[in-house]
Design a protein around this motif. Structure first.
Motif, PDB file in Angstrom:
ATOM      1  N   ARG A  43     -19.623 147.966  63.623  1.00 46.53           N
ATOM      2  CA  ARG A  43     -19.449 148.178  62.119  1.00 46.53           C
ATOM      3  C   ARG A  43     -18.126 147.687  61.793  1.00 46.53           C
ATOM      4  NH1 ARG A  43     -22.886 152.096  63.860  1.00 46.53           N
ATOM      5  NH2 ARG A  43     -24.405 153.019  62.070  1.00 46.53           N
ATOM      6  N   PHE A  44     -16.968 147.802  62.707  1.00 50.12           N
ATOM      7  CA  PHE A  44     -15.495 147.316  62.356  1.00 50.12           C
ATOM      8  C   PHE A  44     -14.889 146.592  63.085  1.00 50.12           C
ATOM      9  CE2 PHE A  44     -16.565 152.113  61.107  1.00 50.12           C
ATOM     10  CZ  PHE A  44     -16.421 151.940  59.728  1.00 50.12           C
ATOM     11  N   SER A  45     -15.509 145.998  64.102  1.00 50.01           N
ATOM     12  CA  SER A  45     -14.782 144.977  64.763  1.00 50.01           C
ATOM     13  C   SER A  45     -14.090 143.634  64.007  1.00 50.01           C
ATOM     14  CB  SER A  45     -15.948 144.296  66.045  1.00 50.01           C
ATOM     15  OG  SER A  45     -16.863 143.505  65.322  1.00 50.01           O
ATOM     16  N   ARG A  46     -14.674 143.285  63.219  1.00 45.38           N
ATOM     17  CA  ARG A  46     -14.083 142.501  62.286  1.00 45.38           C
ATOM     18  C   ARG A  46     -13.081 142.878  60.987  1.00 45.38           C
ATOM     19  NH1 ARG A  46     -13.658 138.404  65.779  1.00 45.38           N
ATOM     20  NH2 ARG A  46     -15.664 138.022  66.802  1.00 45.38           N
ATOM     21  N   ARG A  47     -13.277 144.239  60.658  1.00 47.56           N
ATOM     22  CA  ARG A  47     -12.594 144.779  59.568  1.00 47.56           C
ATOM     23  C   ARG A  47     -12.046 146.233  60.278  1.00 47.56           C
ATOM     24  NH1 ARG A  47     -16.697 147.778  57.200  1.00 47.56           N
ATOM     25  NH2 ARG A  47     -18.921 147.099  58.011  1.00 47.56           N
ATOM     26  N   PRO A  48     -11.131 146.247  61.043  1.00 50.31           N
ATOM     27  CA  PRO A  48     -10.834 147.802  61.326  1.00 50.31           C
ATOM     28  C   PRO A  48      -9.955 148.329  60.506  1.00 50.31           C
ATOM     29  CG  PRO A  48      -9.566 145.920  62.718  1.00 50.31           C
ATOM     30  CD  PRO A  48     -10.601 145.321  61.925  1.00 50.31           C
ATOM     31  N   MET A  49      -9.295 147.930  59.375  1.00 52.62           N
ATOM     32  CA  MET A  49      -8.521 148.341  58.600  1.00 52.62           C
ATOM     33  C   MET A  49      -9.557 149.085  57.413  1.00 52.62           C
ATOM     34  SD  MET A  49      -5.469 148.451  57.586  1.00 52.62           S
ATOM     35  CE  MET A  49      -4.438 148.459  56.283  1.00 52.62           C
ATOM     36  N   HIS A  50     -10.748 148.491  57.589  1.00 47.17           N
ATOM     37  CA  HIS A  50     -11.662 149.266  56.551  1.00 47.17           C
ATOM     38  C   HIS A  50     -11.929 150.869  57.181  1.00 47.17           C
ATOM     39  CE1 HIS A  50     -13.569 145.831  54.470  1.00 47.17           C
ATOM     40  NE2 HIS A  50     -12.453 145.735  54.538  1.00 47.17           N
ATOM     41  N   PHE A  51     -11.762 150.803  58.338  1.00 44.38           N
ATOM     42  CA  PHE A  51     -11.829 152.491  59.116  1.00 44.38           C
ATOM     43  C   PHE A  51     -10.561 152.971  59.136  1.00 44.38           C
ATOM     44  CE2 PHE A  51     -11.687 154.836  63.096  1.00 44.38           C
ATOM     45  CZ  PHE A  51     -12.541 155.762  62.742  1.00 44.38           C
ATOM     46  N   PHE A  52      -9.588 152.460  59.929  1.00 46.83           N
ATOM     47  CA  PHE A  52      -8.201 152.886  60.275  1.00 46.83           C
ATOM     48  C   PHE A  52      -7.385 153.174  58.703  1.00 46.83           C
ATOM     49  CE2 PHE A  52      -8.832 151.337  64.376  1.00 46.83           C
ATOM     50  CZ  PHE A  52      -8.979 152.590  64.897  1.00 46.83           C
ATOM     51  N   GLY A  53      -7.742 152.292  57.976  1.00 47.74           N
ATOM     52  CA  GLY A  53      -7.123 152.152  56.620  1.00 47.74           C
ATOM     53  C   GLY A  53      -7.446 153.272  55.685  1.00 47.74           C
ATOM     54  N   LEU A  54      -8.599 153.506  55.763  1.00 44.90           N
ATOM     55  CA  LEU A  54      -9.263 154.429  54.712  1.00 44.90           C
ATOM     56  C   LEU A  54      -9.253 155.888  55.413  1.00 44.90           C
ATOM     57  CD1 LEU A  54     -11.228 155.121  52.426  1.00 44.90           C
ATOM     58  CD2 LEU A  54     -13.116 155.076  54.149  1.00 44.90           C
ATOM     59  N   LEU A  55      -9.105 156.054  56.503  1.00 45.02           N
ATOM     60  CA  LEU A  55      -9.196 157.207  56.949  1.00 45.02           C
ATOM     61  C   LEU A  55      -7.253 157.622  57.011  1.00 45.02           C
ATOM     62  CD1 LEU A  55     -10.196 159.744  58.460  1.00 45.02           C
ATOM     63  CD2 LEU A  55      -9.740 158.770  60.775  1.00 45.02           C
ATOM     64  N   GLY A  56      -6.437 156.775  57.206  1.00 41.97           N
ATOM     65  CA  GLY A  56      -5.138 156.794  57.165  1.00 41.97           C
ATOM     66  C   GLY A  56      -4.716 157.358  55.504  1.00 41.97           C
ATOM     67  N   THR A  57      -5.331 156.458  54.718  1.00 40.25           N
ATOM     68  CA  THR A  57      -4.881 156.658  53.218  1.00 40.25           C
ATOM     69  C   THR A  57      -5.468 157.946  52.706  1.00 40.25           C
ATOM     70  OG1 THR A  57      -5.282 154.404  52.682  1.00 40.25           O
ATOM     71  CG2 THR A  57      -5.496 155.847  51.179  1.00 40.25           C
ATOM     72  N   LEU A  58      -6.542 158.465  53.254  1.00 37.64           N
ATOM     73  CA  LEU A  58      -7.235 159.764  52.733  1.00 37.64           C
ATOM     74  C   LEU A  58      -6.323 160.912  53.517  1.00 37.64           C
ATOM     75  CD1 LEU A  58     -11.014 159.242  53.072  1.00 37.64           C
ATOM     76  CD2 LEU A  58      -9.679 159.573  51.167  1.00 37.64           C
ATOM     77  N   MET A  59      -5.958 160.901  54.437  1.00 38.87           N
ATOM     78  CA  MET A  59      -4.833 161.823  55.137  1.00 38.87           C
ATOM     79  C   MET A  59      -3.647 161.837  54.487  1.00 38.87           C
ATOM     80  SD  MET A  59      -5.643 161.845  59.157  1.00 38.87           S
ATOM     81  CE  MET A  59      -4.914 163.288  59.523  1.00 38.87           C
ATOM     82  N   PHE A  60      -3.058 160.831  54.109  1.00 44.11           N
ATOM     83  CA  PHE A  60      -1.704 160.483  53.569  1.00 44.11           C
ATOM     84  C   PHE A  60      -1.870 161.175  52.258  1.00 44.11           C
ATOM     85  CE2 PHE A  60       1.478 158.661  50.759  1.00 44.11           C
ATOM     86  CZ  PHE A  60       2.804 158.748  51.740  1.00 44.11           C
ATOM     87  N   VAL A  61      -2.953 160.740  51.376  1.00 46.09           N
ATOM     88  CA  VAL A  61      -3.041 161.204  49.855  1.00 46.09           C
ATOM     89  C   VAL A  61      -3.133 162.645  50.008  1.00 46.09           C
ATOM     90  CG1 VAL A  61      -4.822 161.345  47.893  1.00 46.09           C
ATOM     91  CG2 VAL A  61      -3.804 159.157  48.960  1.00 46.09           C
ATOM     92  N   PHE A  62      -3.832 163.200  50.931  1.00 51.32           N
ATOM     93  CA  PHE A  62      -4.122 164.720  51.261  1.00 51.32           C
ATOM     94  C   PHE A  62      -2.772 165.616  51.510  1.00 51.32           C
ATOM     95  CE2 PHE A  62      -4.471 168.522  54.150  1.00 51.32           C
ATOM     96  CZ  PHE A  62      -5.108 169.410  53.404  1.00 51.32           C
ATOM     97  N   GLY A  63      -2.037 164.815  52.389  1.00 55.80           N
ATOM     98  CA  GLY A  63      -0.832 165.531  52.490  1.00 55.80           C
ATOM     99  C   GLY A  63       0.182 165.290  51.550  1.00 55.80           C
ATOM    100  N   PHE A  64       0.200 164.270  51.039  1.00 53.14           N
ATOM    101  CA  PHE A  64       1.279 164.044  49.758  1.00 53.14           C
ATOM    102  C   PHE A  64       0.747 165.136  48.628  1.00 53.14           C
ATOM    103  CE2 PHE A  64       2.617 162.155  45.715  1.00 53.14           C
ATOM    104  CZ  PHE A  64       4.009 161.872  46.243  1.00 53.14           C
ATOM    105  N   SER A  65      -0.453 165.291  48.311  1.00 53.02           N
ATOM    106  CA  SER A  65      -0.752 166.150  47.496  1.00 53.02           C
ATOM    107  C   SER A  65      -0.563 167.569  47.761  1.00 53.02           C
ATOM    108  CB  SER A  65      -2.331 165.982  47.039  1.00 53.02           C
ATOM    109  OG  SER A  65      -2.678 164.574  46.808  1.00 53.02           O
ATOM    110  N   ALA A  66      -0.735 167.902  48.781  1.00 54.22           N
ATOM    111  CA  ALA A  66      -0.402 169.208  49.213  1.00 54.22           C
ATOM    112  C   ALA A  66       1.161 169.547  49.167  1.00 54.22           C
ATOM    113  CB  ALA A  66      -0.720 169.412  50.580  1.00 54.22           C
ATOM    114  N   ALA A  67       1.846 168.507  49.686  1.00 47.75           N
ATOM    115  CA  ALA A  67       3.526 168.674  49.766  1.00 47.75           C
ATOM    116  C   ALA A  67       3.951 168.763  48.103  1.00 47.75           C
ATOM    117  CB  ALA A  67       3.878 167.528  50.488  1.00 47.75           C
ATOM    118  N   ALA A  68       3.372 167.795  47.420  1.00 50.82           N
ATOM    119  CA  ALA A  68       3.689 167.842  45.728  1.00 50.82           C
ATOM    120  C   ALA A  68       3.464 169.075  45.104  1.00 50.82           C
ATOM    121  CB  ALA A  68       2.928 166.761  45.122  1.00 50.82           C
TER     122      ALA A  68
END
Length: 332
Positions: free
Chosen positions: A231-256
């Motif tokens: 699913r992601f061998s040619r587009r690993p950013m779609h997996f790691f980038g999406l998961l990383g973005t969701l975690m960052f947004v959650f953490g930033f929102s909670a900190a805010a």
């Protein structure tokens, strides 16, 4: 050996199978001659410690149809198949094990299914097996899980007896221990006409199996790997980038939220705990850090894929018979 393209290339990966090689070749030759199929047999010695290579050299000197590849050390079945695929010149490529449990009598029917019925890949199905229950039960589990994951309706993904169009083996890269899941690799490469044929399974005549219990663990890990890679061998950013973005947004929102709540409490003169004493502050901080790391992992994976495509390593080959090393570097 002539330069004309043979009808069939039979790729035989092997490890310590000296007793069966002559009988296997004579059987393949008899079947192909009876059905007027031109053929070559590529025997890939995966670092055997017995006399397998000596037998291959003798066969290649007596029969121009036999070509041999010998690895410096044991590399695994996937590496053997990959080397054989690179060297294969036939219109149809058929793989089989060297232990005589796969019957060469199946070759003509498999060949016709590729050439006449236009399948890209035909996988054998050992409907009646001569294996112990300790081997067949885990195999059924893996087959079920692979069907669910891939959407390919095959009963026996791990059958060593398979037939391929030449284009298929030149467009897939078999590495690690993914030989169990070649149909999934083929589908990911765009070859979707995948069929199945019931084939005979014979009791082992010589020696013993070379696979132990660790193959079940490796099979599960390979299935997880394949689920990600397909699913992601040619587009690993779609997996790691999406998961990383969701975690960052959650953490930033909670900190805010924590910070804003603190400011509001101070403005109204309401007593409030220190931000550093709030456990949610550390949860949000950890989430932002992990999100950033996952995003960077996806970015680095994209760079690696674009600059370092997976290549066959010719240095694992120690010797060849009736075969030029240049054949292993044939463009895919």
């Amino acid at each position: 050996m002539t330069n004309a393209q043979p009808d069939v290339s039979v790729v035989v990966p092997l490890y310590n199978e000296e007793e069966s090689l002559r009988e296997l070749f004579e059987w393949i030759k008899r079947v192909c001659d009876e059905h007027k199929l031109s053929f070559e047999v590529i025997m890939v010695d995966d670092g055997s410690t017995d006399g397998s290579w000596r037998v291959i050299e003798e066969l290649s000197s007596q029969h121009p149809e036999v070509r041999g590849i010998s690895f410096r050390r044991n590399q695994g079945k996937s590496a053997g198949l990959n080397a054989g695929f690179r060297a294969a010149k036939g219109q149809v490529v058929i793989t089989m094990d060297a232990d005589l449990q796969d019957s060469p009598d199946e070759i003509p029917a498999l060949y016709r299914m590729i050439t006449d019925e236009d399948y890209d890949l035909v996988s054998g199905w050992k409907k009646k097996r001569y294996d112990p229950l300790s081997k067949t039960l885990p195999t059924k589990l893996f087959n079920w899980a692979t069907r669910r994951m891939s959407g390919i309706h095959l009963n026996d993904f791990n059958c060593g007896l398979k037939a391929y169009k030449r284009e298929v083996v030149k467009h897939i890269e078999v590495y690690g221990e993914l030989h169990r899941y070649i149909p999934v690799l083929a589908k990911s490469a765009g070859f979707t006409r995948i069929g199945e044929k019931v084939v005979s399974h014979r009791p082992r005549k010589y020696g013993r199996t070379k696979f132990g219990w660790e193959r079940f663990i490796n099979g599960f890990l390979d299935l997880v790997t394949l689920a990600f890679v397909s699913r992601f061998s040619r587009r690993p950013m779609h997996f790691f980038g999406l998961l990383g973005t969701l975690m960052f947004v959650f953490g930033f929102s909670a900190a805010a939220y924590i910070g804003i709540s603190k400011l509001i409490s101070l403005h109204k003169g309401i007593p409030a705990i220190l931000v550093a004493d709030n456990p949610w502050f550390y949860i949000s901080l950890t989430s932002m850090i992990l999100g950033t790391q996952l995003f960077l992992a996806g970015f680095l994976a994209e760079l690696i894929i674009r600059n370092n495509p997976r290549k066959f390593d010719p240095t694992i080959v120690e010797r060849t018979a009736n075969l030029n090393r240049a054949d292993l570097n044939e463009p895919r």
